[in-house]
Enzyme design. Structure first.
Site, PDB file in Angstrom:
ATOM      1  N   THR A  29       0.817  -1.211   0.000  1.00 37.98           N
ATOM      2  CA  THR A  29       0.000   0.000   0.000  1.00 37.98           C
ATOM      3  C   THR A  29       0.847   1.255   0.000  1.00 37.98           C
ATOM      4  OG1 THR A  29      -1.849  -1.089   1.057  1.00 37.98           O
ATOM      5  CG2 THR A  29      -1.709   1.263   1.373  1.00 37.98           C
ATOM      6  N   THR A 109       1.666  -4.179   4.313  1.00 33.97           N
ATOM      7  CA  THR A 109       1.489  -4.456   5.742  1.00 33.97           C
ATOM      8  C   THR A 109       0.998  -5.881   6.016  1.00 33.97           C
ATOM      9  OG1 THR A 109      -0.799  -3.632   5.706  1.00 33.97           O
ATOM     10  CG2 THR A 109       0.930  -2.039   6.270  1.00 33.97           C
ATOM     11  N   ASP A 110       0.364  -6.502   5.004  1.00 34.77           N
ATOM     12  CA  ASP A 110      -0.363  -7.737   5.297  1.00 34.77           C
ATOM     13  C   ASP A 110       0.520  -8.899   5.729  1.00 34.77           C
ATOM     14  OD1 ASP A 110      -2.735  -6.478   4.896  1.00 34.77           O
ATOM     15  OD2 ASP A 110      -3.104  -7.276   2.899  1.00 34.77           O
TER      16      ASP A 110
HETATM   17  C1  SIN Z   1      -1.017  -2.920   2.816  1.00 30.44           C
HETATM   18  O1  SIN Z   1       0.132  -2.716   2.453  1.00 30.44           O
HETATM   19  O2  SIN Z   1      -1.506  -2.259   3.784  1.00 30.44           O
HETATM   20  C2  SIN Z   1      -1.936  -3.926   2.190  1.00 30.44           C
HETATM   21  C3  SIN Z   1      -1.436  -4.465   0.915  1.00 30.44           C
HETATM   22  C4  SIN Z   1      -0.182  -5.271   1.071  1.00 30.44           C
HETATM   23  O3  SIN Z   1       0.045  -5.891   2.101  1.00 30.44           O
HETATM   24  O4  SIN Z   1       0.607  -5.276   0.100  1.00 30.44           O
END
Ligand code: SIN
Length: 345
Positions: A29, A109-110
């Site tokens: 993200t 983040t995932d």
């Molecule tokens: C994010 O980064 O918050 C979600 C998408 C990902 O993990 O690439």
């Protein structure tokens, strides 16, 4: 190796004395974009290139000399094991050079907590390695990525970050890769180290560590990144769970199973019998918890010694899987030896 930064040129003659930080972008993200700035959920992750990410943060030029590299452009839900291999090998190569003082990785983040723990156990350097990310895409109102990136580079460039293992800089806090987990689906304060808290903080160029990681990592880790990844899967215990998934995994030749137990790693009797049968067929079983905080007490909610299970301690199921894969790849398969691994890392 020549360190240069086309995106963020050093702004003064003093720039030559600044630390040299490699910035490895993998997507997420933080590199996401939506057509509408008010859209923070329906966007495409991993579409903004690393040069553009760095150009959005002019203040970086007074913190470090940057060497950007686009390693991948993925939504981290799709993180693949060969990409882990590529990333870890590239970081080890960079840090072996006298021309690199630290590495920052931009990530989704995932699965950030899994990648961070994998690197914590396989990077062979005490130079700073810092992951960061964002909850809002680069195109969003109040995007959190630029400040997270600046803070991550600030930490990586700071002498006190050396020897602390792999770190995560997010929302002004500095976490250990071992402890950190994502705890919110939407909030910008999405990462916590449950129970024990962050290692320290970073704000306005200041970095302060308030505790250190005691468990073995990086140079003290016996594990190395390899080409092969043993198949390890996670199953969960819940009301009415059957043994179907475990039996299918064993029949498919899985090399190890992590169970996300209830509470203190307790396991439904149907699932537990399937796992005991898996152990009897040579498949190591690691007992973790789905709770998200606390630890699994060995021989507590299940008789590990009698059942042949391994206790994951405070590692959540996803990090326990990372450690089990590395241990199996290193040839550790016996339950007692695996328990020693889980007690050490
Ligand atoms: C994010 O980064 O918050 C979600 C998408 C990902 O993990 O690439």
């Amino acid at each position: 190796m020549t360190i240069s930064n086309s995106s963020v040129p050093p702004s003064s003659a003093g720039a030559a004395a600044l630390p040299r930080i490699a910035v490895l972008a993998t997507g997420g993200t933080i590199a996401g974009s939506a057509a509408d700035a008010a859209n923070t959920a329906g966007y495409k992750a991993g579409v903004v290139g690393v040069d553009q990410l760095l150009a959005a943060v002019p203040a970086l030029s007074s913190v470090a000399r940057l060497a950007p590299e686009q390693i991948a452009s993925v939504d981290s839900k799709d993180m693949a094991l060969p990409l882990w291999t590529t990333l870890a090998q590239r970081i080890n190569t960079l840090l072996a050079s006298d021309d690199v003082d630290g590495v920052v990785i931009t990530h989704g983040t995932d699965t950030l907590e899994e990648t961070a723990y994998l690197l914590h156990l396989t990077i062979k350097s005490d130079k700073p390695v810092v992951l960061t990310a964002a909850m809002r895409p680069a195109s969003a109102l109040s995007a959190d990525g630029p400040l997270n990136l600046l803070n991550a580079v600030t930490v990586a460039a700071h002498a006190s970050a050396r020897g602390q293992g792999v770190l995560v800089a997010f929302n002004n806090r500095i976490h250990s890769a071992r402890d950190v987990v994502k705890t919110s689906t939407y909030a910008v304060d999405a990462f916590q180290s449950p129970e024990i808290g962050a290692l320290g903080w970073v704000q306005d160029g200041r970095v302060e560590f308030q505790r250190r990681v005691l468990r073995a990592h990086t140079l003290a880790s016996e594990f190395a990144i390899g080409a092969a990844w043993p198949q390890v899967e996670i199953v969960a215990s819940y009301a009415g769970v059957s043994r179907i998934a475990v039996d299918a995994l064993v029949a498919a030749g899985v090399r190890g199973i992590v169970v996300a137990g209830t509470g203190n790693g307790s396991i439904h009797q149907s699932l537990q019998q399937a796992l005991v049968d898996a152990v009897a067929r040579g498949v190591p079983v690691v007992r973790s918890s789905r709770v998200g905080s606390g630890h699994v007490m060995r021989n507590g909610a299940a008789a590990d010694d009698a059942l042949g299970f391994v206790g994951a301690g405070a590692l959540n199921p996803y990090k326990a899987r990372v450690l089990l894969m590395l241990a199996l790849a290193a040839g550790v398969t016996d339950a007692a030896a695996l328990q020693k691994v889980f007690d050490t890392y």
